[in-house]
Design a protein around this motif. Structure first.
Motif, PDB file in Angstrom:
ATOM      1  N   SER A   1       0.825  -1.209   0.000  1.00  0.00           N
ATOM      2  CA  SER A   1       0.000   0.000   0.000  1.00  0.00           C
ATOM      3  C   SER A   1       0.857   1.257   0.000  1.00  0.00           C
ATOM      4  N   HIS A   2       2.023   1.202   0.632  1.00  0.00           N
ATOM      5  CA  HIS A   2       2.953   2.339   0.654  1.00  0.00           C
ATOM      6  C   HIS A   2       3.395   2.701  -0.763  1.00  0.00           C
TER       7      HIS A   2
ATOM      8  N   VAL B   1      -9.196   1.407  -3.814  1.00  0.00           N
ATOM      9  CA  VAL B   1      -9.451   0.692  -2.559  1.00  0.00           C
ATOM     10  C   VAL B   1      -8.345  -0.322  -2.354  1.00  0.00           C
ATOM     11  N   PHE B   2      -7.677  -0.224  -1.208  1.00  0.00           N
ATOM     12  CA  PHE B   2      -6.643  -1.215  -0.892  1.00  0.00           C
ATOM     13  C   PHE B   2      -7.178  -2.145   0.188  1.00  0.00           C
ATOM     14  N   SER B   3      -7.402  -3.390  -0.187  1.00  0.00           N
ATOM     15  CA  SER B   3      -7.968  -4.453   0.643  1.00  0.00           C
ATOM     16  C   SER B   3      -9.490  -4.374   0.597  1.00  0.00           C
ATOM     17  N   GLY B   4     -10.095  -5.522   0.316  1.00  0.00           N
ATOM     18  CA  GLY B   4     -11.504  -5.570  -0.001  1.00  0.00           C
ATOM     19  C   GLY B   4     -12.442  -5.014   1.040  1.00  0.00           C
ATOM     20  N   GLN B   5     -12.078  -5.100   2.340  1.00  0.00           N
ATOM     21  CA  GLN B   5     -13.006  -4.648   3.373  1.00  0.00           C
ATOM     22  C   GLN B   5     -13.225  -3.140   3.349  1.00  0.00           C
ATOM     23  N   MET B   6     -12.366  -2.386   2.659  1.00  0.00           N
ATOM     24  CA  MET B   6     -12.551  -0.935   2.578  1.00  0.00           C
ATOM     25  C   MET B   6     -13.508  -0.540   1.455  1.00  0.00           C
TER      26      MET B   6
ATOM     27  N   ILE C   1     -11.142   1.255  -8.516  1.00  0.00           N
ATOM     28  CA  ILE C   1     -10.132   0.199  -8.632  1.00  0.00           C
ATOM     29  C   ILE C   1      -9.952  -0.408  -7.255  1.00  0.00           C
ATOM     30  N   VAL C   2     -10.063  -1.718  -7.152  1.00  0.00           N
ATOM     31  CA  VAL C   2      -9.934  -2.418  -5.879  1.00  0.00           C
ATOM     32  C   VAL C   2      -8.732  -3.349  -5.937  1.00  0.00           C
ATOM     33  N   ASP C   3      -7.786  -3.113  -5.053  1.00  0.00           N
ATOM     34  CA  ASP C   3      -6.637  -4.013  -4.936  1.00  0.00           C
ATOM     35  C   ASP C   3      -6.941  -5.033  -3.840  1.00  0.00           C
ATOM     36  N   PHE C   4      -7.443  -6.180  -4.252  1.00  0.00           N
ATOM     37  CA  PHE C   4      -7.719  -7.248  -3.290  1.00  0.00           C
ATOM     38  C   PHE C   4      -6.423  -7.836  -2.729  1.00  0.00           C
TER      39      PHE C   4
ATOM     40  N   ALA D   1     -11.687  -2.311 -12.186  1.00  0.00           N
ATOM     41  CA  ALA D   1     -10.590  -3.272 -12.224  1.00  0.00           C
ATOM     42  C   ALA D   1     -10.390  -3.837 -10.829  1.00  0.00           C
ATOM     43  N   ALA D   2     -10.251  -5.147 -10.734  1.00  0.00           N
ATOM     44  CA  ALA D   2      -9.947  -5.839  -9.480  1.00  0.00           C
ATOM     45  C   ALA D   2      -8.534  -6.379  -9.592  1.00  0.00           C
TER      46      ALA D   2
END
Length: 410
Positions: A23-24, A112-117, A130-133, A176-177
């Motif tokens: 994430s950084h 979004v970084f991590s699906g719960q967000m 855009i979701v980074d699972f 995009a996932a």
């Protein structure tokens, strides 16, 4: 000017654990594309102390200290029929910041970084999402359930089932996932229904390593490790994370006895913050030393002879493996630990399937120091070429542009 809203379940500073490292670097690259606004959580006061670094990077931000105890989050999730993972990261202060930022800023993209967000993305947001699972979280809980006893078997199975449904919903909502490896992307796709798969855009965006920072030429060995006799083996990571706990228990109680039967003074060093009680209980067991949190993991890697990474549950790409390889440290890993890393076995790292295989690989490298050095140097060359952050994140600007075009065309 179009701007970006970045939602992350942990503050991306300092980059001292796997998810925060990714994430950084993702946040830094996004900030080079457009002004970024950040909503995120701090796990503890040590995390919160890095708010100044967040302020330097973000145009605006909201950092919330996460205080909801996990048992309470579990009870609330049970009452509401929701995954614990979502409930644990639900906070009105984050929701309020998101709503205000979308109201007053020209946000064209939410990352979004991590699906719960993803629960914070409004249903009526018309821009790009855009979701980074990273990896498939629901599959982790399925694996936990398979190995657990009642009642945790039921708890993990429930979480896996509900989280899988949420992941599918989010993937269909996103332009995009992102997943950390082709293996994770394929696993996620296989868990979707055909109609869901048709509506999802799955993209592989790998993991990197800062090879300028993780450079054995600029680091000296940790004196506490050097003071001990015998060849040191090491495992690094967040030590309250269940797969890591399971791995070091396996190493200390099942692999190290086999190694010490041949090399009696071999030692095993567990380095990482928040060691769980099961990890602390390993202190002194079969040459095990539990060091806990350290200021800099690089001297510990420099001081070790081997990295032993016997993960039995592994998702995505293991930063601990990339860091050891970047430090030219020979790695002996389980297949799960090497998943998503396209290294060549026996050239860039060693793979052991069983406890006996892992011990045999370690003993072979301890007996052949020249061969061990050759693997370590090959490992560093591999990560320099295949896992440089600049190369890994190079597709990101185009990905965002393509997503905007697709959304506009729709």
């Amino acid at each position: 000017m179009s701007e970006i809203l970045f939602l992350s379940h942990r503050i991306p500073f300092p980059p001292d654990r796997g998810d925060k490292i990714r994430s950084h670097h993702l946040l830094k690259r996004l900030a080079a594309i457009a002004p970024v606004h950040v909503a995120t959580f701090a796990d503890d006061e040590q995390d919160a102390a890095h708010e100044v670094e967040l302020a330097i990077t973000a145009r605006s931000w909201r950092l919330v200290r996460r205080r909801l105890p996990l048992p309470l989050a579990g009870a609330m999730a049970l009452a509401r029929g929701l995954p614990v993972s979502l409930t644990a990261f639900r906070d009105s202060r984050i929701a309020d910041f998101v709503a205000e930022t979308l109201r007053v800023r020209s946000i064209s993209t939410i990352v979004v970084f991590s699906g719960q967000m993803a629960q914070y993305v409004p249903a009526d947001f018309a821009g790009q999402v855009i979701v980074d699972f990273v990896d498939v979280d629901s599959a982790k809980f399925d694996a936990y359930a398979a190995d657990a006893r009642w009642p945790m078997r039921w708890v993990h199975a429930r979480e896996g089932r509900l989280l899988a449904a949420e992941e599918a919903r989010v993937a269909m909502r996103a332009d995009a996932a992102l997943f950390i490896s082709p293996e994770e992307s394929a696993l996620f796709s296989a868990r979707l229904a055909p109609a869901q798969r048709a509506r999802s855009s799955l993209v592989t965006l790998g993991n990197g390593i800062d090879t300028d920072l993780f450079d054995p030429a600029i680091v000296t060995p940790e004196p506490q490790m050097a003071a001990l006799s015998g060849p040191p083996l090491i495992f690094t990571g967040q030590m309250d994370y269940p797969p890591n706990v399971d791995a070091v228990v396996r190493a200390a109680t099942r692999v190290m006895p086999l190694i010490r039967a041949v090399v009696p003074d071999a030692t095993f060093h567990v380095v990482g913050r928040k060691p769980a009680p099961a990890v602390m209980a390993l202190q002194g067991v079969n040459g095990t030393h539990v060091w806990g949190r350290v200021e800099d993991v690089r001297p510990w890697l420099k001081g070790a002879d081997l990295a032993l990474v016997p993960l039995q549950i592994g998702r995505g790409v293991q930063n601990k493996v990339l860091e050891a390889m970047a430090m030219a440290l020979p790695v002996v890993a389980s297949p799960q630990a090497a998943t998503g890393i396209p290294a060549v076995a026996a050239r860039d790292l060693a793979i052991g399937h069983s406890d006996e295989d892992l011990a045999a690989q370690c003993l072979s490298l301890l007996a052949d120091r020249r061969g061990a050095r050759r693997i370590g140097l090959a490992a560093r060359r591999f990560v320099e070429q295949a896992h440089n952050w600049d190369a890994v994140l190079a597709p990101l600007p185009a990905l965002i542009a393509v997503g905007k075009a697709r959304r506009n065309a729709a």
